[in-house]
Write an enzyme that holds these catalytic residues in place. Sequence first.
Site, PDB file in Angstrom:
ATOM      1  N   SER A  20       4.940  -6.875  -1.331  1.00 27.98           N
ATOM      2  CA  SER A  20       4.429  -7.415  -0.075  1.00 27.98           C
ATOM      3  C   SER A  20       3.096  -8.125  -0.326  1.00 27.98           C
ATOM      4  O   SER A  20       2.273  -7.664  -1.119  1.00 27.98           O
ATOM      5  CB  SER A  20       4.210  -6.285   0.927  1.00 27.98           C
ATOM      6  OG  SER A  20       3.714  -6.809   2.146  1.00 27.98           O
ATOM      7  N   LYS A  44       5.137 -10.019   4.383  1.00 30.70           N
ATOM      8  CA  LYS A  44       3.712  -9.711   4.286  1.00 30.70           C
ATOM      9  C   LYS A  44       3.384  -8.623   5.294  1.00 30.70           C
ATOM     10  O   LYS A  44       3.872  -8.635   6.430  1.00 30.70           O
ATOM     11  CB  LYS A  44       2.874 -10.960   4.598  1.00 30.70           C
ATOM     12  CG  LYS A  44       1.384 -10.697   4.820  1.00 30.70           C
ATOM     13  CD  LYS A  44       0.699 -10.146   3.587  1.00 30.70           C
ATOM     14  CE  LYS A  44      -0.769  -9.785   3.873  1.00 30.70           C
ATOM     15  NZ  LYS A  44      -1.392  -9.138   2.686  1.00 30.70           N
ATOM     16  N   SER A  45       2.555  -7.635   4.881  1.00 22.14           N
ATOM     17  CA  SER A  45       2.180  -6.556   5.809  1.00 22.14           C
ATOM     18  C   SER A  45       1.657  -7.164   7.106  1.00 22.14           C
ATOM     19  O   SER A  45       0.765  -8.025   7.096  1.00 22.14           O
ATOM     20  CB  SER A  45       1.079  -5.680   5.200  1.00 22.14           C
ATOM     21  OG  SER A  45       1.578  -4.962   4.092  1.00 22.14           O
ATOM     22  N   LEU A  72      -5.734  -9.018   4.686  1.00 25.55           N
ATOM     23  CA  LEU A  72      -4.580  -8.810   5.574  1.00 25.55           C
ATOM     24  C   LEU A  72      -4.287 -10.024   6.468  1.00 25.55           C
ATOM     25  O   LEU A  72      -4.029  -9.879   7.665  1.00 25.55           O
ATOM     26  CB  LEU A  72      -4.790  -7.547   6.403  1.00 25.55           C
ATOM     27  CG  LEU A  72      -3.618  -6.794   7.013  1.00 25.55           C
ATOM     28  CD1 LEU A  72      -2.472  -6.639   6.048  1.00 25.55           C
ATOM     29  CD2 LEU A  72      -4.063  -5.446   7.530  1.00 25.55           C
ATOM     30  N   ASN A 127       2.410   0.399   5.164  1.00 28.04           N
ATOM     31  CA  ASN A 127       1.427   0.182   4.111  1.00 28.04           C
ATOM     32  C   ASN A 127       0.189   1.022   4.384  1.00 28.04           C
ATOM     33  O   ASN A 127      -0.579   0.729   5.302  1.00 28.04           O
ATOM     34  CB  ASN A 127       1.065  -1.319   4.072  1.00 28.04           C
ATOM     35  CG  ASN A 127       0.070  -1.643   2.988  1.00 28.04           C
ATOM     36  OD1 ASN A 127      -0.427  -0.746   2.298  1.00 28.04           O
ATOM     37  ND2 ASN A 127      -0.240  -2.917   2.842  1.00 28.04           N
ATOM     38  N   CYS A 130      -3.980  -0.796   2.081  1.00 30.94           N
ATOM     39  CA  CYS A 130      -4.666  -2.078   1.970  1.00 30.94           C
ATOM     40  C   CYS A 130      -6.137  -1.806   1.640  1.00 30.94           C
ATOM     41  O   CYS A 130      -6.829  -1.131   2.405  1.00 30.94           O
ATOM     42  CB  CYS A 130      -4.578  -2.892   3.252  1.00 30.94           C
ATOM     43  SG  CYS A 130      -5.497  -4.453   3.098  1.00 30.94           S
ATOM     44  N   LYS A 164       3.866   2.625   1.381  1.00 33.16           N
ATOM     45  CA  LYS A 164       3.286   1.965   0.213  1.00 33.16           C
ATOM     46  C   LYS A 164       1.972   2.665  -0.063  1.00 33.16           C
ATOM     47  O   LYS A 164       1.087   2.728   0.817  1.00 33.16           O
ATOM     48  CB  LYS A 164       3.052   0.488   0.521  1.00 33.16           C
ATOM     49  CG  LYS A 164       2.368  -0.319  -0.586  1.00 33.16           C
ATOM     50  CD  LYS A 164       3.308  -0.669  -1.699  1.00 33.16           C
ATOM     51  CE  LYS A 164       2.681  -1.678  -2.687  1.00 33.16           C
ATOM     52  NZ  LYS A 164       2.693  -3.081  -2.198  1.00 33.16           N
ATOM     53  N   GLY A 271       4.485  -8.598  -8.199  1.00 29.67           N
ATOM     54  CA  GLY A 271       3.384  -9.210  -7.444  1.00 29.67           C
ATOM     55  C   GLY A 271       2.754 -10.363  -8.202  1.00 29.67           C
ATOM     56  O   GLY A 271       3.187 -11.515  -8.094  1.00 29.67           O
ATOM     57  N   THR A 272       1.749 -10.058  -9.001  1.00 33.50           N
ATOM     58  CA  THR A 272       0.975 -11.094  -9.696  1.00 33.50           C
ATOM     59  C   THR A 272       1.860 -12.087 -10.439  1.00 33.50           C
ATOM     60  O   THR A 272       1.661 -13.309 -10.346  1.00 33.50           O
ATOM     61  CB  THR A 272      -0.023 -10.439 -10.664  1.00 33.50           C
ATOM     62  OG1 THR A 272      -0.894  -9.574  -9.925  1.00 33.50           O
ATOM     63  CG2 THR A 272      -0.847 -11.481 -11.403  1.00 33.50           C
TER      64      THR A 272
HETATM   65  O1  LIG Z   1      -5.871  -8.105   1.139  1.00 31.65           O
HETATM   66  C1  LIG Z   1      -4.667  -7.912   1.468  1.00 31.65           C
HETATM   67  O2  LIG Z   1      -4.079  -8.514   2.404  1.00 31.65           O
HETATM   68  C2  LIG Z   1      -3.949  -6.884   0.658  1.00 31.65           C
HETATM   69  N1  LIG Z   1      -4.150  -6.942  -0.682  1.00 31.65           N
HETATM   70  C3  LIG Z   1      -3.604  -5.984  -1.528  1.00 31.65           C
HETATM   71  O3  LIG Z   1      -3.783  -6.034  -2.764  1.00 31.65           O
HETATM   72  N2  LIG Z   1      -2.845  -4.991  -0.995  1.00 31.65           N
HETATM   73  C4  LIG Z   1      -2.608  -4.886   0.331  1.00 31.65           C
HETATM   74  O4  LIG Z   1      -1.895  -3.943   0.765  1.00 31.65           O
HETATM   75  C5  LIG Z   1      -3.172  -5.882   1.204  1.00 31.65           C
HETATM   76 CL1  LIG Z   1      -2.852  -5.778   2.904  1.00 31.65          CL
END
Ligand SMILES: O=C(O)c1[nH]c(=O)[nH]c(=O)c1Cl
Length: 312
Positions: A20, A44-45, A72, A127, A130, A164, A271-272
Amino acid sequence: TDLHTSIDKFQFDNVFMNASGVRCYTKGELDELAQSDAGTLVTKSATQAKRLGNPSPRYARLELGSINSMGLPNEGLEYYLDYALNFQKANPDKPIFLSVAGLSMEENLAMAHAIEDSDFNGLVEFNLSCPNVPGKPQTGYDFDRTQEVLTNLFSFFTKPAGVKLPPYFDLAQFDQMAAILNQFPLKFVNSINSLGNGLMIDPETDTALIKPKGGFGGIGGAYAKPIALANVRAFSQRLDPKIQLIGTGGVTNGRDAYDLILAGASLVQVGTLLQEEGPAAFTRLTRELRAVMQTKGYSAISDFKGQLKVLS
Ligand SMILES: O=C(O)c1[nH]c(=O)[nH]c(=O)c1Cl
């Protein structure tokens, strides 16, 4: 070799999916993930209302991964719920994940009610980790608060759901967190989120690479692999077998994915690498994982899932 896997009643034809927050903010990005070789996708969350997030630069590629303090940013729950409802009509055989990250108990419960009252038939990822909203500590590091959120949530929420988690670094924390999670009808635990509040420096200017929080942000990529492996393994050893693991962190090739599955993961999130390589990464990862399985003489994920050996 077959990369088919499942979580509860949900079947996936491939273990790979996005993490996410990576290439999953807009309908366009989500459609690209849907059209890739990934087995499924997560949005995305979401918070209830649309958020712009933190000021840029808020993401930077690093030699061995990434740092992010996005804050976020998202289009709001309704946008992603709308996407999910349309998606499931068009793709009945591809269950997707809807990620939510309320900034308060009330917001989490309000979003959960909205989803509960909807026709969404995929899985919900709450989640709890964050690390980048200034002034908002990660719920996953507050055991009492986690217990409280899950108790309130499962007093009414009946759809398939998981959490998460942030990375933990102490065996007593694995014990404590697993004891909490085992009390609830969770279908999965997704471990890990980024390594919270790292810092990296621009060598030319002696300045923090990203702007938010004085340069503090979540670390992802190869840096995260040993922590992700340990967290997936630790929870796999402690959680009720009904709660399956999603492994996230440090996947750069097929062997990294194979290792997370050895540690106990039923699905592997990227992710990355996905951020840097794009959805074509799933084609490479799939090819590479099949090659590792072939070398080992395995034809299915279940042949080696959770089969990490230790020295006796
Ligand atoms: O800064 C973010 O949006 C973010 N960045 C992350 O690495 N993990 C998360 O769960 C979230 Cl919500």
